[in-house]
Design a protein around this motif. Structure first.
Motif, short mmCIF file in Angstrom:
data_model
loop_
_atom_site.label_atom_id
_atom_site.label_comp_id
_atom_site.label_asym_id
_atom_site.label_seq_id
_atom_site.Cartn_x
_atom_site.Cartn_y
_atom_site.Cartn_z
N TYR A 55 11.35 -13.72 4.47
CA TYR A 55 10.17 -12.84 4.59
C TYR A 55 9.36 -12.83 3.29
CZ TYR A 55 7.55 -8.45 5.03
OH TYR A 55 6.55 -7.50 5.06
N PHE A 56 10.05 -12.96 2.16
CA PHE A 56 9.37 -12.84 0.87
C PHE A 56 8.70 -14.14 0.44
CE2 PHE A 56 12.92 -9.82 0.99
CZ PHE A 56 12.20 -8.64 0.86
N HIS A 57 8.86 -15.19 1.21
CA HIS A 57 8.10 -16.41 0.94
C HIS A 57 6.63 -16.24 1.30
CE1 HIS A 57 12.08 -18.87 1.39
NE2 HIS A 57 12.00 -18.22 0.25
N PHE A 58 6.34 -15.23 2.13
CA PHE A 58 4.97 -15.00 2.59
C PHE A 58 4.43 -13.64 2.17
CE2 PHE A 58 7.40 -17.56 5.62
CZ PHE A 58 6.67 -18.74 5.60
N HIS A 59 5.30 -12.77 1.67
CA HIS A 59 4.90 -11.44 1.22
C HIS A 59 5.42 -11.26 -0.20
CE1 HIS A 59 5.09 -11.27 5.63
NE2 HIS A 59 4.11 -10.41 5.56
N HIS A 60 4.50 -11.20 -1.16
CA HIS A 60 4.90 -11.23 -2.56
C HIS A 60 4.62 -9.93 -3.32
CE1 HIS A 60 5.56 -15.54 -2.20
NE2 HIS A 60 4.37 -15.65 -1.63
N VAL A 61 3.67 -9.12 -2.85
CA VAL A 61 3.26 -7.93 -3.61
C VAL A 61 3.50 -6.68 -2.76
CG1 VAL A 61 1.37 -6.77 -4.80
CG2 VAL A 61 1.48 -9.27 -4.80
N PHE A 62 4.13 -5.67 -3.39
CA PHE A 62 4.43 -4.42 -2.70
C PHE A 62 3.97 -3.27 -3.59
CE2 PHE A 62 7.32 -7.64 -1.28
CZ PHE A 62 7.38 -7.48 0.10
N LYS A 63 3.09 -2.42 -3.04
CA LYS A 63 2.50 -1.33 -3.81
C LYS A 63 2.82 0.01 -3.16
CE LYS A 63 -1.44 -4.02 -5.56
NZ LYS A 63 -2.92 -4.08 -5.66
N ALA A 64 3.27 0.94 -3.99
CA ALA A 64 3.50 2.32 -3.52
C ALA A 64 2.20 3.11 -3.64
CB ALA A 64 4.61 2.97 -4.33
N GLY A 65 2.16 4.29 -2.98
CA GLY A 65 0.95 5.12 -2.99
C GLY A 65 0.80 5.92 -4.28
N HIS A 66 -0.47 6.21 -4.61
CA HIS A 66 -0.75 7.04 -5.79
C HIS A 66 -0.61 8.52 -5.43
CE1 HIS A 66 -2.04 3.50 -7.82
NE2 HIS A 66 -3.15 3.34 -7.10
N GLY A 67 -0.20 9.30 -6.42
CA GLY A 67 -0.16 10.75 -6.22
C GLY A 67 -1.57 11.32 -6.18
N GLU A 68 -1.79 12.34 -5.37
CA GLU A 68 -3.10 12.98 -5.29
C GLU A 68 -3.32 13.91 -6.48
OE1 GLU A 68 -3.62 14.98 -1.60
OE2 GLU A 68 -3.65 13.14 -0.41
N SER A 69 -4.56 14.08 -6.84
CA SER A 69 -4.89 15.01 -7.92
C SER A 69 -4.68 16.45 -7.47
CB SER A 69 -6.34 14.83 -8.36
OG SER A 69 -6.55 13.54 -8.90
N GLY A 70 -4.39 17.30 -8.43
CA GLY A 70 -4.22 18.72 -8.11
C GLY A 70 -5.54 19.36 -7.70
N ARG A 71 -5.46 20.54 -7.10
CA ARG A 71 -6.64 21.27 -6.65
C ARG A 71 -6.58 22.70 -7.18
NH1 ARG A 71 -6.80 19.34 -0.27
NH2 ARG A 71 -6.81 17.08 -0.69
N SER A 72 -7.60 23.42 -6.89
CA SER A 72 -7.65 24.82 -7.33
C SER A 72 -6.81 25.69 -6.41
CB SER A 72 -9.10 25.31 -7.34
OG SER A 72 -9.65 25.22 -6.04
N ARG A 73 -6.65 26.94 -6.82
CA ARG A 73 -5.94 27.95 -6.04
C ARG A 73 -4.49 27.57 -5.74
NH1 ARG A 73 -10.55 29.68 -1.54
NH2 ARG A 73 -12.18 30.20 -3.06
N GLY A 74 -3.87 26.90 -6.68
CA GLY A 74 -2.45 26.61 -6.54
C GLY A 74 -2.10 25.49 -5.57
N CYS A 75 -3.05 24.67 -5.19
CA CYS A 75 -2.79 23.56 -4.26
C CYS A 75 -2.37 22.31 -5.03
CB CYS A 75 -4.03 23.26 -3.41
SG CYS A 75 -4.51 24.63 -2.31
N THR A 76 -1.09 22.07 -5.07
CA THR A 76 -0.55 20.91 -5.80
C THR A 76 -0.87 19.63 -5.04
OG1 THR A 76 1.25 22.26 -6.67
CG2 THR A 76 1.55 19.87 -6.73
N GLY A 77 -1.17 18.56 -5.77
CA GLY A 77 -1.44 17.27 -5.13
C GLY A 77 -0.22 16.70 -4.43
N LYS A 78 -0.43 15.96 -3.34
CA LYS A 78 0.68 15.37 -2.58
C LYS A 78 1.27 14.18 -3.35
CE LYS A 78 0.35 14.70 1.79
NZ LYS A 78 -0.13 14.27 3.13
N LYS A 79 2.57 14.00 -3.18
CA LYS A 79 3.27 12.88 -3.80
C LYS A 79 2.82 11.58 -3.14
CE LYS A 79 7.93 11.07 -4.69
NZ LYS A 79 7.62 9.71 -4.21
N GLY A 80 2.75 10.50 -3.91
CA GLY A 80 2.43 9.19 -3.36
C GLY A 80 3.52 8.69 -2.44
#
Length: 335
Positions: A55-80
């Motif tokens: 499988y890895f002969h054709f798929h070489h790059v694997f990227k995880a998601g970025h964490g979201e930025s925080g928001r106001s009023r205590g809304c923490t950003g979501k984990k990537g």
């Protein structure tokens, strides 16, 4: 062996935000910016349904998601979002640039993190009890790890066999299993490792691995066998095959000492594994000569472990050896 690139997610930035609070005819600005989310990690997971690295002969790059930025009023950003890459059991992972071993994925260790996500940034709400919050303070998320990896699939066998070229290893594999390695009367007929499955009865079986022959100087790069010795590191037991009647009239005792010396130079761990001496081709000599030779070798080596005398060509003592191996594996698994 194949190469892949793994990229973990970046941590989300902290937020700068204020809440207006009315107090005695005026407004106070209370910091309420939240933290960002952590970046996603990249994991390797051993999957019994995956048998190769194709499988890895054709798929070489694997990227995880970025964490979201925080928001106001205590809304923490979501984990990537994490990325889970499925690989076969027995996959060895190393850094492509430095060749440093990062880990091996076997039946005892099914998960391996190969790139850690960046830590989240802090919002100014995190510093509301600090003297620094008056300076509208926040931090940025950290960058996720970035790795170039080598993936190599090791043979997962219960039993590993090794010895000098033409010691009869391939013939033995052909007799006891359905594997059909090349057999000939010249050295290095085995060029790559070979696996065979030995069925003892309806319930018991074991997997055996044969590697190319080892020669003197192998630990310094001579020959082929040393290149594949790593495939024996997960075996429960090793069988050292000895030609009791070498065509070149070499001394079997000296041959054993030579191979043991090469193994010792390669890996102390491998030398410490349970190992049995297998004296092969006993059909080529008279019985009393065979017994005399084996007795001399065992006494000279002060050998404390088991040893067997067999003939793959005439199927002599093959069943006895296979049953002994199976009993050893069952006892090893139970303890």
């Amino acid at each position: 062996m194949t190469n892949i690139t793994v990229v973990a997610g970046n941590g989300g930035h902290g937020c700068i935000s204020f809440q207006k609070i009315r107090r005695r005819g005026s407004f106070l600005r209370k910091p309420n910016g939240s933290n960002g989310g952590n970046g996603g990690n990249v994991w390797l997971l051993a999957d019994p349904n995956v048998n190769t690295l194709n499988y890895f002969h054709f798929h070489h790059v694997f990227k995880a998601g970025h964490g979201e930025s925080g928001r106001s009023r205590g809304c923490t950003g979501k984990k990537g979002k994490d990325v889970v890459i499925k690989v076969p059991y027995g996959t060895r992972v190393s850094d492509k640039k430095t060749n440093k071993l990062l880990g091996e994925i076997d039946s005892h260790k099914k998960w391996l993190m190969v790139a850690k996500g960046g830590h989240h940034g802090f919002g100014n709400g995190h510093f509301k009890y600090s003297l620094r919050h008056k300076k509208i303070f926040n931090t940025h998320g950290k960058t996720g790890e970035f790795q170039h990896l080598n993936l190599e699939l090791l043979l997962m066998a219960d039993v590993g066999i090794f010895g000098l070229p033409n010691s009869g290893k391939s013939s033995f594999i052909r007799v006891i299993s359905s594997a059909k390695p090349k057999v000939a009367d010249y050295p290095f007929t085995t060029l790559v490792p070979c696996l065979g499955v030995v069925q003892i009865n309806n319930y018991d079986r074991f997997v055996i691995a044969d590697i190319p022959g080892i020669i003197k100087g192998a630990s310094n790069g001579s020959g082929l066998g040393m290149r594949f010795l790593k495939h024996l590191e997960h075996c429960q037991i090793l069988l050292h095959f000895i030609d009791i009647a070498p065509l070149d009239n070499s001394d079997p005792l000296e041959n054993i000492i030579t191979i043991r010396h090469e193994l010792d130079n390669y890996s102390k761990k491998l030398v410490c594994k349970p190992c049995w001496l297998i004296f092969n081709k006993i059909d080529l000599l008279e019985k009393y000569i065979v017994e005399k030779k084996i007795e001399y070798i065992i006494n000279s080596l002060q050998w404390k472990d088991r040893y067997y005398s067999i003939s793959s060509t005439h199927n002599m003592n093959i069943s006895l050896l296979c049953n002994s191996i199976m009993k050893f594996i069952i006892y090893h698994d139970q303890n």
